[in-house]
Design a protein around this motif. Structure first.
Motif, PDB file in Angstrom:
ATOM      1  N   VAL A  16      20.447  12.425  24.839  1.00 24.80           N
ATOM      2  CA  VAL A  16      19.356  12.260  23.873  1.00 24.80           C
ATOM      3  C   VAL A  16      19.462  13.311  22.765  1.00 24.80           C
ATOM      4  CG1 VAL A  16      16.854  12.347  23.559  1.00 24.80           C
ATOM      5  CG2 VAL A  16      17.826  11.133  25.517  1.00 24.80           C
ATOM      6  N   GLY A  17      19.761  14.543  23.139  1.00 19.46           N
ATOM      7  CA  GLY A  17      19.919  15.614  22.151  1.00 19.46           C
ATOM      8  C   GLY A  17      21.051  15.314  21.179  1.00 19.46           C
ATOM      9  N   SER A  18      22.169  14.787  21.680  1.00 24.87           N
ATOM     10  CA  SER A  18      23.300  14.423  20.820  1.00 24.87           C
ATOM     11  C   SER A  18      22.878  13.365  19.810  1.00 24.87           C
ATOM     12  CB  SER A  18      24.462  13.873  21.658  1.00 24.87           C
ATOM     13  OG  SER A  18      24.946  14.847  22.538  1.00 24.87           O
ATOM     14  N   LEU A  19      22.156  12.368  20.270  1.00 26.57           N
ATOM     15  CA  LEU A  19      21.699  11.289  19.398  1.00 26.57           C
ATOM     16  C   LEU A  19      20.753  11.825  18.322  1.00 26.57           C
ATOM     17  CD1 LEU A  19      21.484   8.275  18.703  1.00 26.57           C
ATOM     18  CD2 LEU A  19      19.606   8.137  20.328  1.00 26.57           C
ATOM     19  N   ILE A  20      19.815  12.663  18.701  1.00 25.84           N
ATOM     20  CA  ILE A  20      18.840  13.204  17.748  1.00 25.84           C
ATOM     21  C   ILE A  20      19.536  14.056  16.682  1.00 25.84           C
ATOM     22  CG2 ILE A  20      16.895  14.823  17.484  1.00 25.84           C
ATOM     23  CD1 ILE A  20      15.923  13.766  20.266  1.00 25.84           C
ATOM     24  N   ILE A  21      20.416  14.936  17.099  1.00 24.67           N
ATOM     25  CA  ILE A  21      21.138  15.799  16.152  1.00 24.67           C
ATOM     26  C   ILE A  21      21.977  14.959  15.207  1.00 24.67           C
ATOM     27  CG2 ILE A  21      23.006  17.509  15.960  1.00 24.67           C
ATOM     28  CD1 ILE A  21      20.278  18.691  16.725  1.00 24.67           C
ATOM     29  N   PHE A  22      22.622  13.940  15.733  1.00 24.35           N
ATOM     30  CA  PHE A  22      23.474  13.052  14.930  1.00 24.35           C
ATOM     31  C   PHE A  22      22.647  12.369  13.843  1.00 24.35           C
ATOM     32  CE2 PHE A  22      25.904   9.100  14.273  1.00 24.35           C
ATOM     33  CZ  PHE A  22      27.143   9.654  13.981  1.00 24.35           C
ATOM     34  N   VAL A  23      21.495  11.831  14.204  1.00 24.16           N
ATOM     35  CA  VAL A  23      20.624  11.145  13.242  1.00 24.16           C
ATOM     36  C   VAL A  23      20.113  12.124  12.193  1.00 24.16           C
ATOM     37  CG1 VAL A  23      18.416   9.937  12.987  1.00 24.16           C
ATOM     38  CG2 VAL A  23      19.999   9.278  14.807  1.00 24.16           C
ATOM     39  N   ILE A  24      19.737  13.323  12.604  1.00 18.29           N
ATOM     40  CA  ILE A  24      19.248  14.337  11.661  1.00 18.29           C
ATOM     41  C   ILE A  24      20.335  14.685  10.645  1.00 18.29           C
ATOM     42  CG2 ILE A  24      18.589  16.783  11.450  1.00 18.29           C
ATOM     43  CD1 ILE A  24      16.988  16.361  14.083  1.00 18.29           C
ATOM     44  N   ILE A  25      21.567  14.860  11.106  1.00 18.36           N
ATOM     45  CA  ILE A  25      22.663  15.198  10.196  1.00 18.36           C
ATOM     46  C   ILE A  25      22.881  14.077   9.185  1.00 18.36           C
ATOM     47  CG2 ILE A  25      25.153  15.634  10.028  1.00 18.36           C
ATOM     48  CD1 ILE A  25      24.913  17.061  12.774  1.00 18.36           C
ATOM     49  N   ILE A  26      22.833  12.822   9.633  1.00 23.05           N
ATOM     50  CA  ILE A  26      23.009  11.691   8.706  1.00 23.05           C
ATOM     51  C   ILE A  26      21.890  11.686   7.664  1.00 23.05           C
ATOM     52  CG2 ILE A  26      22.883   9.171   8.490  1.00 23.05           C
ATOM     53  CD1 ILE A  26      24.449   8.969  11.084  1.00 23.05           C
ATOM     54  N   ILE A  27      20.648  11.869   8.086  1.00 18.01           N
ATOM     55  CA  ILE A  27      19.510  11.837   7.158  1.00 18.01           C
ATOM     56  C   ILE A  27      19.633  12.954   6.124  1.00 18.01           C
ATOM     57  CG2 ILE A  27      17.013  12.215   6.969  1.00 18.01           C
ATOM     58  CD1 ILE A  27      16.791  10.742   9.717  1.00 18.01           C
ATOM     59  N   VAL A  28      19.909  14.155   6.567  1.00 18.80           N
ATOM     60  CA  VAL A  28      20.007  15.288   5.642  1.00 18.80           C
ATOM     61  C   VAL A  28      21.173  15.075   4.676  1.00 18.80           C
ATOM     62  CG1 VAL A  28      20.504  17.768   5.487  1.00 18.80           C
ATOM     63  CG2 VAL A  28      18.882  16.922   7.185  1.00 18.80           C
ATOM     64  N   THR A  29      22.292  14.578   5.168  1.00 18.22           N
ATOM     65  CA  THR A  29      23.451  14.333   4.309  1.00 18.22           C
ATOM     66  C   THR A  29      23.133  13.263   3.276  1.00 18.22           C
ATOM     67  OG1 THR A  29      24.911  14.934   6.135  1.00 18.22           O
ATOM     68  CG2 THR A  29      25.905  13.788   4.291  1.00 18.22           C
ATOM     69  N   ARG A  30      22.432  12.226   3.664  1.00 19.02           N
ATOM     70  CA  ARG A  30      22.041  11.173   2.705  1.00 19.02           C
ATOM     71  C   ARG A  30      21.120  11.735   1.635  1.00 19.02           C
ATOM     72  NH1 ARG A  30      21.833   5.743   3.432  1.00 19.02           N
ATOM     73  NH2 ARG A  30      21.494   5.925   1.215  1.00 19.02           N
ATOM     74  N   ILE A  31      20.211  12.623   2.004  1.00 16.82           N
ATOM     75  CA  ILE A  31      19.276  13.206   1.046  1.00 16.82           C
ATOM     76  C   ILE A  31      20.016  14.124   0.064  1.00 16.82           C
ATOM     77  CG2 ILE A  31      17.349  14.842   0.784  1.00 16.82           C
ATOM     78  CD1 ILE A  31      16.261  13.647   3.458  1.00 16.82           C
ATOM     79  N   ILE A  32      20.941  14.911   0.571  1.00 18.48           N
ATOM     80  CA  ILE A  32      21.663  15.862  -0.267  1.00 18.48           C
ATOM     81  C   ILE A  32      22.573  15.144  -1.255  1.00 18.48           C
ATOM     82  CG2 ILE A  32      23.426  17.671  -0.235  1.00 18.48           C
ATOM     83  CD1 ILE A  32      22.128  18.670   2.352  1.00 18.48           C
ATOM     84  N   GLY A  33      23.198  14.055  -0.849  1.00 20.80           N
ATOM     85  CA  GLY A  33      23.991  13.268  -1.791  1.00 20.80           C
ATOM     86  C   GLY A  33      25.462  13.197  -1.471  1.00 20.80           C
ATOM     87  N   PHE A  92      22.002  -2.278   7.941  1.00 19.65           N
ATOM     88  CA  PHE A  92      22.259  -1.088   8.760  1.00 19.65           C
ATOM     89  C   PHE A  92      23.315  -0.217   8.091  1.00 19.65           C
ATOM     90  CE2 PHE A  92      24.522   1.195  12.143  1.00 19.65           C
ATOM     91  CZ  PHE A  92      23.461   1.902  12.686  1.00 19.65           C
ATOM     92  N   SER A  93      24.347  -0.863   7.577  1.00 20.16           N
ATOM     93  CA  SER A  93      25.403  -0.130   6.869  1.00 20.16           C
ATOM     94  C   SER A  93      24.821   0.596   5.665  1.00 20.16           C
ATOM     95  CB  SER A  93      26.510  -1.087   6.434  1.00 20.16           C
ATOM     96  OG  SER A  93      27.535  -0.380   5.797  1.00 20.16           O
ATOM     97  N   ALA A  94      23.959  -0.061   4.916  1.00 22.32           N
ATOM     98  CA  ALA A  94      23.327   0.553   3.741  1.00 22.32           C
ATOM     99  C   ALA A  94      22.426   1.721   4.147  1.00 22.32           C
ATOM    100  CB  ALA A  94      22.527  -0.493   2.976  1.00 22.32           C
ATOM    101  N   LEU A  95      21.863   1.642   5.343  1.00 23.46           N
ATOM    102  CA  LEU A  95      20.969   2.689   5.825  1.00 23.46           C
ATOM    103  C   LEU A  95      21.717   3.986   6.110  1.00 23.46           C
ATOM    104  CD1 LEU A  95      18.065   3.394   6.824  1.00 23.46           C
ATOM    105  CD2 LEU A  95      18.837   2.666   9.089  1.00 23.46           C
ATOM    106  N   ILE A  96      22.914   3.903   6.663  1.00 25.36           N
ATOM    107  CA  ILE A  96      23.619   5.122   7.059  1.00 25.36           C
ATOM    108  C   ILE A  96      24.723   5.540   6.094  1.00 25.36           C
ATOM    109  CG2 ILE A  96      23.104   4.775   9.497  1.00 25.36           C
ATOM    110  CD1 ILE A  96      26.042   4.025   9.879  1.00 25.36           C
ATOM    111  N   SER A  97      25.046   4.696   5.124  1.00 24.32           N
ATOM    112  CA  SER A  97      26.115   5.028   4.175  1.00 24.32           C
ATOM    113  C   SER A  97      25.607   4.913   2.744  1.00 24.32           C
ATOM    114  CB  SER A  97      27.294   4.072   4.343  1.00 24.32           C
ATOM    115  OG  SER A  97      27.864   4.191   5.612  1.00 24.32           O
TER     116      SER A  97
END
Length: 174
Positions: A16-33, A92-97
């Motif tokens: 669960v921790g791996s999944l949460i960290i992974f999602v957080i990294i994707i979100i922050v990276t998408r926000i940063i650009g 889904f692809s548009a959501l993470i990329s």
């Protein structure tokens, strides 16, 4: 034997921790650009950072080898599932990329797209020089790719038209 597996540390928390960290990294990276991690999509970057972090944690802390292996396996399974979902569900692809965006349309620099993408005009000009552009009239299109790379498409002297499929999925506005 605790260095292999410690019974006091439940494996499900690692998954669960791996999944949460992974999602957080994707979100922050998408926000940063896109330009934050050139050559990586947000997804690739998150995966690379997460795997590196797990390996480091396993080798340098009290995390057991079993938990490290379970965490890495969880991320690899997540990658497999994500790859499948990207093929089956375009949203889904548009959501993470990030989608590629047009920076120049012909010889016109799209300043709003530069600003949105956090690309300076000087960076664009440098990329044009790298692509051996001598005059803006030689440019058919410039695209900021989902990996952070900048692609320069040239006009040809023999009048070959740009195949519009080359710009499929490229946003013309932010």
């Amino acid at each position: 034997m605790e260095w292999i597996y410690d019974i006091k540390d439940p494996i499900w928390q690692t998954v669960v921790g791996s999944l949460i960290i992974f999602v957080i990294i994707i979100i922050v990276t998408r926000i940063i650009g896109l330009r934050s991690f050139a050559k990586f999509t947000a997804y690739d970057f998150a995966f690379t950072v997460a795997i590196g972090s797990i390996i480091s944690s396993t080798l340098t802390s009290s995390t057991s080898i079993t938990h490290g292996a379970v965490a890495i396996t969880s991320l690899l399974v997540l990658t497999l599932i994500s790859s499948y979902l990207q093929k089956k569900i375009p949203k889904f692809s548009a959501l993470i990329s990030n989608k590629p965006i047009l920076l120049m349309d012909g010889n016109t620099i799209l300043y709003n797209n530069l600003k949105y993408s956090r690309i300076e005009k000087s960076q664009l000009i440098a990329k044009l020089r790298e692509a051996n552009v001598l005059d803006f009239n030689q440019v058919e299109a410039v695209v900021l790719e989902s990996t952070g790379d900048i692609s320069v498409l040239h006009k040809t002297k023999d009048g070959i038209e740009l195949n519009k499929q080359l710009l499929d999925g490229v946003r013309k506005t932010p």
